[in-house]
Write a protein that holds these residues in place. Sequence first.
Motif, PDB file in Angstrom:
ATOM      1  N   LEU A 256       0.822  -1.210   0.000  1.00 42.14           N
ATOM      2  CA  LEU A 256       0.000   0.000   0.000  1.00 42.14           C
ATOM      3  C   LEU A 256       0.859   1.265   0.000  1.00 42.14           C
ATOM      4  O   LEU A 256       0.424   2.301  -0.504  1.00 42.14           O
ATOM      5  CB  LEU A 256      -0.919   0.007   1.222  1.00 42.14           C
ATOM      6  CG  LEU A 256      -2.151  -0.887   1.142  1.00 42.14           C
ATOM      7  CD1 LEU A 256      -2.889  -0.880   2.470  1.00 42.14           C
ATOM      8  CD2 LEU A 256      -3.085  -0.436   0.022  1.00 42.14           C
ATOM      9  N   ALA A 257       2.060   1.176   0.552  1.00 40.87           N
ATOM     10  CA  ALA A 257       2.944   2.340   0.544  1.00 40.87           C
ATOM     11  C   ALA A 257       3.537   2.598  -0.832  1.00 40.87           C
ATOM     12  O   ALA A 257       4.063   3.694  -1.079  1.00 40.87           O
ATOM     13  CB  ALA A 257       4.067   2.142   1.564  1.00 40.87           C
ATOM     14  N   ARG A 258       3.472   1.646  -1.749  1.00 43.51           N
ATOM     15  CA  ARG A 258       4.062   1.783  -3.078  1.00 43.51           C
ATOM     16  C   ARG A 258       3.042   1.997  -4.178  1.00 43.51           C
ATOM     17  O   ARG A 258       3.391   2.503  -5.248  1.00 43.51           O
ATOM     18  CB  ARG A 258       4.888   0.537  -3.397  1.00 43.51           C
ATOM     19  CG  ARG A 258       6.018   0.269  -2.435  1.00 43.51           C
ATOM     20  CD  ARG A 258       6.670  -1.067  -2.686  1.00 43.51           C
ATOM     21  NE  ARG A 258       7.179  -1.169  -4.053  1.00 43.51           N
ATOM     22  CZ  ARG A 258       7.647  -2.288  -4.567  1.00 43.51           C
ATOM     23  NH1 ARG A 258       7.645  -3.401  -3.861  1.00 43.51           N
ATOM     24  NH2 ARG A 258       8.107  -2.304  -5.805  1.00 43.51           N
ATOM     25  N   VAL A 259       1.799   1.610  -3.963  1.00 41.48           N
ATOM     26  CA  VAL A 259       0.770   1.685  -5.004  1.00 41.48           C
ATOM     27  C   VAL A 259      -0.244   2.756  -4.626  1.00 41.48           C
ATOM     28  O   VAL A 259      -0.800   2.725  -3.523  1.00 41.48           O
ATOM     29  CB  VAL A 259       0.066   0.322  -5.175  1.00 41.48           C
ATOM     30  CG1 VAL A 259      -1.040   0.422  -6.211  1.00 41.48           C
ATOM     31  CG2 VAL A 259       1.076  -0.749  -5.563  1.00 41.48           C
ATOM     32  N   PRO A 260      -0.514   3.737  -5.490  1.00 39.56           N
ATOM     33  CA  PRO A 260      -1.558   4.732  -5.189  1.00 39.56           C
ATOM     34  C   PRO A 260      -2.940   4.113  -5.251  1.00 39.56           C
ATOM     35  O   PRO A 260      -3.245   3.323  -6.135  1.00 39.56           O
ATOM     36  CB  PRO A 260      -1.359   5.795  -6.280  1.00 39.56           C
ATOM     37  CG  PRO A 260      -0.684   5.071  -7.402  1.00 39.56           C
ATOM     38  CD  PRO A 260       0.178   4.012  -6.766  1.00 39.56           C
ATOM     39  N   VAL A 261      -3.763   4.477  -4.284  1.00 42.51           N
ATOM     40  CA  VAL A 261      -5.119   3.940  -4.169  1.00 42.51           C
ATOM     41  C   VAL A 261      -6.094   5.082  -4.384  1.00 42.51           C
ATOM     42  O   VAL A 261      -5.976   6.137  -3.739  1.00 42.51           O
ATOM     43  CB  VAL A 261      -5.340   3.284  -2.796  1.00 42.51           C
ATOM     44  CG1 VAL A 261      -6.746   2.725  -2.687  1.00 42.51           C
ATOM     45  CG2 VAL A 261      -4.317   2.185  -2.559  1.00 42.51           C
ATOM     46  N   GLU A 262      -7.031   4.888  -5.297  1.00 40.04           N
ATOM     47  CA  GLU A 262      -7.997   5.927  -5.614  1.00 40.04           C
ATOM     48  C   GLU A 262      -9.214   5.834  -4.700  1.00 40.04           C
ATOM     49  O   GLU A 262      -9.580   4.747  -4.227  1.00 40.04           O
ATOM     50  CB  GLU A 262      -8.441   5.816  -7.079  1.00 40.04           C
ATOM     51  CG  GLU A 262      -7.310   6.025  -8.077  1.00 40.04           C
ATOM     52  CD  GLU A 262      -6.730   7.421  -8.026  1.00 40.04           C
ATOM     53  OE1 GLU A 262      -7.467   8.343  -7.610  1.00 40.04           O
ATOM     54  OE2 GLU A 262      -5.555   7.592  -8.373  1.00 40.04           O
ATOM     55  N   LEU A 263      -9.838   6.979  -4.473  1.00 37.15           N
ATOM     56  CA  LEU A 263     -11.049   7.026  -3.662  1.00 37.15           C
ATOM     57  C   LEU A 263     -12.235   6.483  -4.443  1.00 37.15           C
ATOM     58  O   LEU A 263     -12.213   6.427  -5.685  1.00 37.15           O
ATOM     59  CB  LEU A 263     -11.338   8.462  -3.230  1.00 37.15           C
ATOM     60  CG  LEU A 263     -10.361   9.083  -2.224  1.00 37.15           C
ATOM     61  CD1 LEU A 263     -10.693  10.542  -2.035  1.00 37.15           C
ATOM     62  CD2 LEU A 263     -10.441   8.354  -0.898  1.00 37.15           C
ATOM     63  N   PRO A 264     -13.307   6.066  -3.756  1.00 37.92           N
ATOM     64  CA  PRO A 264     -14.506   5.620  -4.473  1.00 37.92           C
ATOM     65  C   PRO A 264     -15.052   6.739  -5.355  1.00 37.92           C
ATOM     66  O   PRO A 264     -15.044   7.913  -4.987  1.00 37.92           O
ATOM     67  CB  PRO A 264     -15.479   5.265  -3.346  1.00 37.92           C
ATOM     68  CG  PRO A 264     -14.602   4.974  -2.167  1.00 37.92           C
ATOM     69  CD  PRO A 264     -13.424   5.878  -2.307  1.00 37.92           C
TER      70      PRO A 264
END
Length: 375
Positions: A256-264
């Motif tokens: 999770l620290a390496r991959v950007p996560v988008e909001l819903p």
Amino acid sequence: MSTTTSHTPESESEGPVETAPRPGRLIHNEATTEIPVHLLFRDDPDPVSVPLKPAVVARRQGTGEQPRLRRPLPVKARPAPQVDPDLVERPAPVLPGVAGVLAGTGGMAAGLATSWWAGVLPRLAVQALGLPAYAGAGLGPAQWAAYAGAGALGVAGFGGLSRGRTGRAWVLGLFGRYRGTVRRTGLLWVNPLLLRRRVDVRLRHWRSEPMPAADGNGVAVRAVVLVVWRVRDTARATLGVEEHETYLRECVEAALARVPVELPGGTRGAVESAGDALTRLVAADAAPVGLEVFSVRPVRVEYAPEVAAAMHRRRIAALDARQRATMLTSVVDSVEDTVTRLTMRGLVELDDYERKVLVRDLTVAFCSGRTETAP
């Protein structure tokens, strides 16, 4: 025979003309010395080709210095986690449970026979078992040895009985050495001297607590992920790592620290690509320790508490600006359509000033109406 002599313009001039030596052409620079031009275009008889990937360094302002090239630093590959290559799951030697039952029953029968032999078996038990009356030889060394053998046989027979369940496995060890894995089900006999560790080999799903992450713009968020996994190699999962569940959790947090996560509400492609990247990273880190990861999917993403209020105001402002732009576009289209229809049908004849006044009044009227009807 006559000879013709050609005269150049220089020969016709009066007296010899002395020419001064021409100075070499130089390049003058504010931050460099004088460089002869011919040195810049000199042919190198033995050029040496050095493969370089140039990295341009920005020039210093006001010096006229040309961009310099430097060799990029080598990128070190991240070492992959490794365990003992000889530590691989293999089946353990076990027997059907019938063998243990027979051994335990034989030990009990041997103990009763020894008691009858020693004469310590009660008379009622002798009559109930249908044994002949016997005065007994007493408890001597032979009787005690028979008792020890019968007890060992009974304890080994009944003590090694185990029940194998579907979806569960045992990792067996003896004096710190791996002896095999039991995946069989039903009543089994396992050597009672072996140390047993129960491992769940079913398909498992784990819903994490909110973990720190970041979106595509670097804004701090909290993500809850759903991990679907199972233990593929029980030997490596149990003996190759201290706690395989804790290890899996830390692998998810590192991904999770390496991959950007988008909001819903973001694009579907971005959400799917984030899930695929998380699954690929976690599966690569968990495979060497015997864990098989099928999917790592974010199920809930929200802003971190320290930026939640500011980002909420920003989203509200963006939505309000988008709504205002949409409303203004609709009003302009309505005004244009109204003025065009009035003019083309000949209902009014307007000059430039009257057209501007009409457009202004219609725009104010339409905007007022839209504002009053807006929720």
